[in-house]
Scaffold this motif. Structure first.
Motif, PDB file in Angstrom:
ATOM      1  N   VAL A 341     -11.311  43.550  70.641  1.00  0.00           N
ATOM      2  CA  VAL A 341     -10.081  42.993  71.212  1.00  0.00           C
ATOM      3  C   VAL A 341      -9.877  41.563  70.714  1.00  0.00           C
ATOM      4  CG1 VAL A 341      -8.969  42.249  73.356  1.00  0.00           C
ATOM      5  CG2 VAL A 341     -10.104  44.484  73.258  1.00  0.00           C
ATOM      6  N   LEU A 342     -10.937  40.753  70.758  1.00  0.00           N
ATOM      7  CA  LEU A 342     -10.838  39.361  70.302  1.00  0.00           C
ATOM      8  C   LEU A 342     -10.557  39.286  68.800  1.00  0.00           C
ATOM      9  CD1 LEU A 342     -13.827  37.829  72.321  1.00  0.00           C
ATOM     10  CD2 LEU A 342     -11.389  37.439  72.746  1.00  0.00           C
ATOM     11  N   ALA A 343     -11.122  40.242  68.031  1.00  0.00           N
ATOM     12  CA  ALA A 343     -10.889  40.252  66.580  1.00  0.00           C
ATOM     13  C   ALA A 343      -9.442  40.582  66.252  1.00  0.00           C
ATOM     14  CB  ALA A 343     -11.832  41.249  65.911  1.00  0.00           C
ATOM     15  N   VAL A 344      -8.885  41.564  66.965  1.00  0.00           N
ATOM     16  CA  VAL A 344      -7.485  41.929  66.732  1.00  0.00           C
ATOM     17  C   VAL A 344      -6.572  40.749  67.067  1.00  0.00           C
ATOM     18  CG1 VAL A 344      -5.621  43.443  67.494  1.00  0.00           C
ATOM     19  CG2 VAL A 344      -7.874  44.390  67.035  1.00  0.00           C
ATOM     20  N   ASP A 345      -6.963  39.968  68.073  1.00  0.00           N
ATOM     21  CA  ASP A 345      -6.175  38.787  68.453  1.00  0.00           C
ATOM     22  C   ASP A 345      -6.471  37.571  67.579  1.00  0.00           C
ATOM     23  OD1 ASP A 345      -4.957  40.204  70.456  1.00  0.00           O
ATOM     24  OD2 ASP A 345      -6.248  39.477  72.060  1.00  0.00           O
ATOM     25  N   GLY A 346      -7.409  37.703  66.617  1.00  0.00           N
ATOM     26  CA  GLY A 346      -7.691  36.637  65.664  1.00  0.00           C
ATOM     27  C   GLY A 346      -8.646  35.572  66.132  1.00  0.00           C
ATOM     28  N   ALA A 347      -9.309  35.769  67.300  1.00  0.00           N
ATOM     29  CA  ALA A 347     -10.200  34.738  67.838  1.00  0.00           C
ATOM     30  C   ALA A 347     -11.612  34.826  67.267  1.00  0.00           C
ATOM     31  CB  ALA A 347     -10.250  34.836  69.365  1.00  0.00           C
ATOM     32  N   VAL A 348     -12.028  36.019  66.827  1.00  0.00           N
ATOM     33  CA  VAL A 348     -13.338  36.188  66.198  1.00  0.00           C
ATOM     34  C   VAL A 348     -13.151  37.023  64.942  1.00  0.00           C
ATOM     35  CG1 VAL A 348     -14.519  36.088  68.437  1.00  0.00           C
ATOM     36  CG2 VAL A 348     -13.969  38.316  67.441  1.00  0.00           C
ATOM     37  N   ASP A 365      -4.486  37.140  78.449  1.00  0.00           N
ATOM     38  CA  ASP A 365      -3.162  37.633  78.845  1.00  0.00           C
ATOM     39  C   ASP A 365      -3.285  38.389  80.168  1.00  0.00           C
ATOM     40  OD1 ASP A 365      -0.615  38.629  79.068  1.00  0.00           O
ATOM     41  OD2 ASP A 365      -0.472  39.313  76.996  1.00  0.00           O
ATOM     42  N   ALA A 366      -3.372  37.624  81.265  1.00  0.00           N
ATOM     43  CA  ALA A 366      -3.614  38.239  82.578  1.00  0.00           C
ATOM     44  C   ALA A 366      -2.507  39.216  82.957  1.00  0.00           C
ATOM     45  CB  ALA A 366      -3.736  37.140  83.641  1.00  0.00           C
ATOM     46  N   GLU A 367      -1.265  38.875  82.648  1.00  0.00           N
ATOM     47  CA  GLU A 367      -0.139  39.738  83.024  1.00  0.00           C
ATOM     48  C   GLU A 367      -0.247  41.102  82.337  1.00  0.00           C
ATOM     49  OE1 GLU A 367       4.733  39.935  82.541  1.00  0.00           O
ATOM     50  OE2 GLU A 367       3.681  38.045  82.165  1.00  0.00           O
ATOM     51  N   ARG A 371      -0.925  44.730  84.171  1.00  0.00           N
ATOM     52  CA  ARG A 371       0.012  45.829  83.971  1.00  0.00           C
ATOM     53  C   ARG A 371      -0.738  47.111  83.563  1.00  0.00           C
ATOM     54  NH1 ARG A 371       2.884  43.319  80.239  1.00  0.00           N
ATOM     55  NH2 ARG A 371       2.349  44.661  78.494  1.00  0.00           N
ATOM     56  N   ILE A 372      -1.709  46.942  82.675  1.00  0.00           N
ATOM     57  CA  ILE A 372      -2.500  48.096  82.240  1.00  0.00           C
ATOM     58  C   ILE A 372      -3.296  48.658  83.415  1.00  0.00           C
ATOM     59  CG2 ILE A 372      -4.406  48.838  80.754  1.00  0.00           C
ATOM     60  CD1 ILE A 372      -3.467  46.616  78.782  1.00  0.00           C
ATOM     61  N   ALA A 373      -3.914  47.767  84.201  1.00  0.00           N
ATOM     62  CA  ALA A 373      -4.711  48.216  85.338  1.00  0.00           C
ATOM     63  C   ALA A 373      -3.851  48.980  86.339  1.00  0.00           C
ATOM     64  CB  ALA A 373      -5.380  47.010  86.007  1.00  0.00           C
ATOM     65  N   ALA A 374      -2.642  48.476  86.599  1.00  0.00           N
ATOM     66  CA  ALA A 374      -1.740  49.149  87.544  1.00  0.00           C
ATOM     67  C   ALA A 374      -1.337  50.524  87.016  1.00  0.00           C
ATOM     68  CB  ALA A 374      -0.501  48.290  87.782  1.00  0.00           C
ATOM     69  N   ALA A 375      -1.088  50.620  85.705  1.00  0.00           N
ATOM     70  CA  ALA A 375      -0.719  51.910  85.114  1.00  0.00           C
ATOM     71  C   ALA A 375      -1.857  52.903  85.237  1.00  0.00           C
ATOM     72  CB  ALA A 375      -0.341  51.720  83.643  1.00  0.00           C
TER      73      ALA A 375
END
Length: 424
Positions: A341-348, A365-367, A371-375
């Motif tokens: 996840v961090l790699a896709v976002d460019g952080a690692v 990205d808490a929001e 949203r994913i958790a609620a789904a």
């Protein structure tokens, strides 16, 4: 137009796809972690124009050597890009794979005019929209085509037995009565191994198939099932997408998957080329706790991400996953998922020798994760509703997948009455 490049998510699926392509007279090859020694030969075949279809896993798109040496040439010469099991692109998908997010960049790097095709057998409207949005990056026009999802051969049922031991007792007593050979799915590795051991002790020909099963043993188990040498594989979701045995006679679940989409993906392995196949769900009281555990362990948290980024920043060089695991106290599987996840976002970034921090700022990205958790909670509630239906089960499942053709099947236990024994 050059070879078709197919992104395919599982080694077992790739094996089947390469074999099927060759049977059809299509020259196919695969580049993945299981055949590194063959990469040189495949490169020469590509140079000679002797490959029609090249399969790669999404994880190859992260591999530094592949990204530097092979990907630019493949992208430059590809005549078609195919994203198989495309629901893996979606955050909302039941098989979400962070590395599939890199396909957005892959599409952006394609020369003008190279067509892109994304395929999946199971996705609801929300997942379809997410996949289309990923493909449209860079202003591409996306055309979506959906077909009816119901498979006429499947006969669905739900049998509530309560405790795990009662479910195992039922299966031990009645497994031999189920048609042909099939798959018994369990929610955890421990449950699959325990069930397989009990069934073998009771005289049934079964084999376990989990993420802990050795790769050679997995392949042998797949072949044994395809040849009807065993009654069933007792499997986790490791026996996953694309496993192709056209005459699979039954799928039984000891415990319910956490969403209708995940459930239909698994039961859809049965009855592909037979007039009838039996699908039975034996839900458990512990299912919700297992769903919650998997959901919370798969989702990144601010604290876990900060720990990983801090450890990489403090290191003097790349850290292997094992070294990082010791520093941040996160178990191996969730740690590997978080790194992706961090790699896709460019952080690692994955480099030779392990992982490094890029120094690029990363914001949790808490929001999005809320949203994913609620789904996912809503999907879990849908599975509980499915278990207690007094109306058609097939109509409910296909409607949950937003199939406009959803209609009563006339075969399930709600439509035609129970077809399975209930005694132990």
């Amino acid at each position: 137009s050059g070879p078709a490049l197919i992104v395919s998510p599982l080694l077992a699926l790739m094996r089947d796809q390469v074999a099927a392509a060759e049977r059809a007279g299509v020259r196919a090859a695969a580049i993945n972690s299981a055949n590194v020694t063959e990469w040189g030969d495949i490169e020469r075949l590509l140079d000679d124009g002797a490959v029609d279809v090249l399969f790669v896993s999404p994880e190859r798109l992260v591999n530094p050597r592949f990204r530097a040496e092979q990907l630019p040439r493949l992208v430059g010469s590809a005549g078609l890009l195919v994203i198989d099991e495309a629901h893996c692109i979606s955050d909302w998908g039941h098989d979400f794979r962070p590395d599939y997010r890199r396909i957005r960049d892959l599409i952006a790097d394609l020369p003008d005019g190279v067509p892109v095709l994304a395929t999946t057998a199971t996705a609801n409207a929300r997942v379809v929209e997410d996949v289309a949005e990923q493909m449209a990056a860079g202003g591409h026009e996306v055309f979506t085509l959906r077909g009816a999802l119901a498979r006429d051969s499947l006969r669905l049922g739900v049998l509530e037995l309560g405790t795990p031991w009662r479910r195992l007792a039922w299966l031990s007593e009645h497994l031999g009565d189920l048609p042909g050979s099939g798959i018994v799915y369990c929610l955890t590795v421990a449950a699959a191994e325990d069930a397989a051991a009990l069934l073998v002790k009771a005289g049934h020909r079964v084999l376990p198939y989990t993420g802990r099963t050795d790769a050679a043993e997995r392949l042998a188990a797949e072949e044994a099932l395809k040849a009807n040498e065993v009654k069933a594989l007792i499997a986790t979701s490791a026996l996953g997408m694309g496993f192709d045995k056209p005459d699979l006679g039954f799928v039984v679940h000891l415990g319910a998957p956490s969403s209708p989409v995940a459930y239909y993906q698994q039961v859809g392995r049965a009855g592909r080329a037979t007039p009838n196949a039996d699908v039975l769900l034996l839900p458990g009281d512990e299912d919700r706790a297992i769903w919650h555990w998997f959901a919370t362990n798969a989702m990144p948290t601010q604290a876990k991400a900060d720990a990983v980024l801090g450890a990489l920043a403090a290191a003097s060089g790349p850290l292997s996953v094992g070294a990082l695991e010791a520093r941040v106290d996160i178990k191996r599987s969730p740690l590997e998922l978080l790194l992706k996840v961090l790699a896709v976002d460019g952080a690692v970034e994955a480099v030779k020798g392990g992982w490094i921090g890029t120094g690029r700022p990363w914001t949790y990205d808490a929001e999005r994760y809320e949203r994913i958790a609620a789904a996912r909670v809503a999907e879990q509630d849908s599975m509980l509703t499915y278990q207690h239906l007094d109306t058609c089960r097939m109509a409910y499942l296909t409607a949950e997948l937003d199939d406009p053709h959803a209609a009563p099947c006339g075969r399930c236990d709600a439509c035609a009455g129970p077809w399975y024994p209930t005694d132990i």
